[in-house]
Design a protein around this motif. Structure first.
Motif, short mmCIF file in Angstrom:
data_model
loop_
_atom_site.label_atom_id
_atom_site.label_comp_id
_atom_site.label_asym_id
_atom_site.label_seq_id
_atom_site.Cartn_x
_atom_site.Cartn_y
_atom_site.Cartn_z
N GLY A 1 0.79 -1.22 0.00
CA GLY A 1 0.00 0.00 0.00
C GLY A 1 0.82 1.27 0.00
O GLY A 1 0.29 2.35 0.30
N ILE A 2 2.10 1.19 -0.34
CA ILE A 2 2.98 2.36 -0.33
C ILE A 2 2.65 3.26 -1.52
O ILE A 2 2.52 2.78 -2.66
CB ILE A 2 4.45 1.92 -0.37
CG1 ILE A 2 4.81 1.17 0.93
CG2 ILE A 2 5.38 3.11 -0.56
CD1 ILE A 2 6.18 0.54 0.92
N SER A 3 2.54 4.56 -1.27
CA SER A 3 2.18 5.49 -2.35
C SER A 3 3.13 6.68 -2.42
O SER A 3 2.82 7.67 -3.09
CB SER A 3 0.74 5.98 -2.16
OG SER A 3 0.59 6.64 -0.91
N THR A 4 4.28 6.61 -1.74
CA THR A 4 5.31 7.64 -1.84
C THR A 4 6.62 6.97 -2.21
O THR A 4 7.01 5.98 -1.57
CB THR A 4 5.47 8.41 -0.52
OG1 THR A 4 4.23 9.01 -0.16
CG2 THR A 4 6.53 9.51 -0.66
N PHE A 5 7.29 7.50 -3.23
CA PHE A 5 8.52 6.87 -3.71
C PHE A 5 9.63 7.91 -3.85
O PHE A 5 9.42 8.98 -4.44
CB PHE A 5 8.29 6.18 -5.06
CG PHE A 5 7.31 5.05 -4.97
CD1 PHE A 5 7.72 3.80 -4.52
CD2 PHE A 5 5.98 5.24 -5.30
CE1 PHE A 5 6.83 2.75 -4.42
CE2 PHE A 5 5.07 4.20 -5.19
CZ PHE A 5 5.49 2.95 -4.75
N LYS A 6 10.77 7.57 -3.29
CA LYS A 6 11.98 8.37 -3.44
C LYS A 6 12.81 7.72 -4.54
O LYS A 6 13.20 6.55 -4.43
CB LYS A 6 12.76 8.41 -2.13
CG LYS A 6 14.14 9.04 -2.21
CD LYS A 6 14.72 9.12 -0.82
CE LYS A 6 16.16 9.56 -0.82
NZ LYS A 6 16.65 9.79 0.54
N VAL A 7 13.07 8.46 -5.60
CA VAL A 7 13.72 7.92 -6.78
C VAL A 7 15.19 8.35 -6.80
O VAL A 7 15.49 9.54 -6.79
CB VAL A 7 13.03 8.41 -8.08
CG1 VAL A 7 13.62 7.70 -9.29
CG2 VAL A 7 11.52 8.19 -7.99
N LYS A 8 16.08 7.38 -6.80
CA LYS A 8 17.51 7.69 -6.87
C LYS A 8 17.86 8.16 -8.27
O LYS A 8 17.58 7.48 -9.26
CB LYS A 8 18.34 6.45 -6.51
CG LYS A 8 18.27 6.07 -5.03
CD LYS A 8 18.92 7.12 -4.15
CE LYS A 8 18.98 6.66 -2.70
NZ LYS A 8 19.64 7.66 -1.84
N VAL A 9 18.47 9.34 -8.33
CA VAL A 9 18.94 9.91 -9.60
C VAL A 9 20.40 10.30 -9.42
O VAL A 9 21.02 10.00 -8.40
CB VAL A 9 18.08 11.12 -10.01
CG1 VAL A 9 16.64 10.71 -10.27
CG2 VAL A 9 18.14 12.24 -8.97
N GLY A 10 20.96 10.96 -10.42
CA GLY A 10 22.36 11.37 -10.33
C GLY A 10 23.27 10.68 -11.33
O GLY A 10 24.49 10.85 -11.28
N ARG A 11 22.67 9.91 -12.25
CA ARG A 11 23.48 9.25 -13.28
C ARG A 11 23.78 10.22 -14.42
O ARG A 11 23.12 11.23 -14.60
CB ARG A 11 22.74 8.04 -13.83
CG ARG A 11 22.62 6.89 -12.87
CD ARG A 11 21.85 5.73 -13.49
NE ARG A 11 20.41 6.01 -13.60
CZ ARG A 11 19.50 5.09 -13.91
NH1 ARG A 11 19.88 3.85 -14.16
NH2 ARG A 11 18.22 5.40 -13.99
N ARG A 12 24.77 9.86 -15.19
CA ARG A 12 25.04 10.56 -16.43
C ARG A 12 24.92 9.57 -17.58
O ARG A 12 25.43 8.47 -17.46
CB ARG A 12 26.45 11.19 -16.41
CG ARG A 12 26.57 12.33 -15.40
CD ARG A 12 27.94 12.99 -15.52
NE ARG A 12 28.02 14.18 -14.70
CZ ARG A 12 28.49 14.20 -13.44
NH1 ARG A 12 28.89 13.07 -12.88
NH2 ARG A 12 28.53 15.33 -12.77
N PRO A 13 24.24 9.91 -18.69
CA PRO A 13 23.60 11.21 -18.92
C PRO A 13 22.34 11.41 -18.08
O PRO A 13 21.68 10.45 -17.67
CB PRO A 13 23.26 11.17 -20.41
CG PRO A 13 23.12 9.71 -20.71
CD PRO A 13 24.12 9.01 -19.83
N VAL A 14 22.04 12.69 -17.83
CA VAL A 14 20.92 13.07 -16.98
C VAL A 14 19.60 12.50 -17.49
O VAL A 14 18.72 12.14 -16.71
CB VAL A 14 20.85 14.61 -16.89
CG1 VAL A 14 19.59 15.06 -16.16
CG2 VAL A 14 22.10 15.15 -16.20
N GLY A 15 19.48 12.37 -18.82
CA GLY A 15 18.23 11.90 -19.40
C GLY A 15 17.79 10.53 -18.95
O GLY A 15 16.59 10.21 -18.97
N LEU A 16 18.72 9.68 -18.52
CA LEU A 16 18.36 8.35 -18.02
C LEU A 16 17.42 8.46 -16.83
O LEU A 16 16.41 7.75 -16.74
CB LEU A 16 19.63 7.59 -17.60
CG LEU A 16 20.58 7.10 -18.69
CD1 LEU A 16 21.85 6.55 -18.06
CD2 LEU A 16 19.89 6.03 -19.52
N ASP A 17 17.76 9.34 -15.90
CA ASP A 17 16.95 9.47 -14.69
C ASP A 17 15.64 10.21 -14.95
O ASP A 17 14.61 9.89 -14.35
CB ASP A 17 17.76 10.18 -13.61
CG ASP A 17 18.94 9.34 -13.14
OD1 ASP A 17 18.81 8.11 -13.08
OD2 ASP A 17 19.99 9.92 -12.82
#
Length: 362
Positions: free
Chosen positions: A150-166
């Motif tokens: 029932g989880i409805s909040t997600f923290k998404v890890k970003v910071g890769r290069r190229p930026v467009g992936l994230d």
């Protein structure tokens, strides 16, 4: 005082900009009172973030902290804090000692630690952290967490290069769930300020809740420039391990919100940071140090104690990525919530058979 190393594999590695974790090589810290009460907490070393290792935590607890605090009472927490503060660094070792002492105090008084700290609520909404992967895989994991817990909040890890992936990942999540979930991003200092600004512009239509540590805090001018451009709260995490760091980051314009991690600042330090943030009018998120269930129970106990820390979903689910854990009664996420224990202390018991199986000092 004991410092017990243990290791539990993760089902899958959690990957993010500053490193990845395959095995929870943590340390269980236990303090014993002369009344026979045992307080317990967990120290998760993160060498790529704070420079601590499992061996280092054991050494500092047994060789430096123990001789300084054995013989004091559970009420002399300020004395204990002042003595261990003379040792530079070692935040999770200090935090685990502090929380184990609070656990022992609660058990001695017959009261839950949450009630001793503030007693605001008995539950917290849960946020789940999504590590690096391709968009389809991350969407599938989020859907599983929503369907199962029932989880409805997600923290998404970003910071890769190229930026467009994230950006593609975050957009895929929003497209899949629509407005039914809350999303925020955490860069773990992986982008430059310019990359961060570009990424946030491209995600402007995705309704993000927060942005966290997108670029390094030591890029002082770049960070201040970035925070001035974005229109969501910017969370300082690794850059604010102490109350003094919070003050510096906020007054310099380098952040507008903070993450409190009990694994890093214990209960005593976290309470100081909470009160400071409350006075400054900052948003607060209860963060996750990739804790096991022991550490998660500690974070839950603190987060539920105050109105400000329970306002947003806490990062309390990453123990689900572990193949096993140490608690006699495992934590259960239901309908997107974790309920804190009403038992004395932090409210958990260690399964002795599991500890014997996973400990590394025998």
């Amino acid at each position: 005082m004991e410092a017990i190393p243990f290791a539990i594999p993760y089902i899958k590695p959690l990957k993010f900009a500053s490193g990845e974790v395959h095995v929870a090589e943590h340390v269980l810290v236990r303090v014993h009172t002369d009344d026979g009460v045992v307080g317990v907490a967990e120290a998760p070393p993160r060498p790529f973030t704070y420079g601590e290792t499992q061996d280092g935590i054991i050494s500092v607890v047994e060789k430096i902290f123990a001789p300084q605090v054995i013989g004091l009472t559970l009420l002399e927490r300020e004395v204990i804090g002042a003595r261990v503060a003379r040792t530079v660094g070692n935040p999770t070792a200090k935090a685990a000692l502090d929380m184990a002492i609070w656990d022992a105090l609660g058990k001695t008084l017959g009261l839950p630690v949450t009630d001793l700290l503030g007693g605001y609520t008995d539950r917290m909404r849960v946020s789940h952290m999504l590590g690096f992967d391709d968009p389809a895989t991350m969407v599938a994991e989020a859907q599983k967490m929503r369907d199962t817990y029932g989880i409805s909040t997600f923290k998404v890890k970003v910071g890769r290069r190229p930026v467009g992936l994230d950006i593609a990942v975050v957009r895929a999540l929003r497209n899949h769930f629509g407005d039914d979930v809350e999303l925020y991003v955490d860069g773990n200092r992986g982008w430059t300020a310019a990359e961060s600004a570009r990424a946030m512009r491209e995600m402007d239509d995705l309704g993000l809740l927060f942005a966290e540590e997108l670029c390094p805090a030591d890029d002082v001018l770049g960070r201040r420039w970035l925070v001035g451009q974005i229109d969501v709260p910017f969370i300082a995490d690794e850059s604010v391990p102490t109350a003094a760091d919070v003050t510096r980051e906020i007054l310099s314009g380098s952040a507008t919100a903070i993450s409190i991690k009990t694994a890093r600042t214990g209960f005593t330090g976290s309470r100081r940071i909470h009160h400071l943030a409350e006075g400054l009018g900052l948003e607060i998120v209860i963060g996750n140090q990739i804790d096991g269930q022991v550490g998660t129970a500690c974070a839950l106990a603190f987060g539920a104690a105050f109105q400000t820390t329970s306002r947003y979903a806490g990062e309390l689910s990453n123990f689900l990525d572990m193949s096993d854990d140490l608690l006699a009664t495992p934590l259960q996420i239901r309908d997107g919530f974790l309920h804190r224990s009403s038992r004395a202390g932090i409210g958990f018991e260690i399964d002795p058979d599991k500890l014997d199986h996973y400990r590394q000092d025998r």
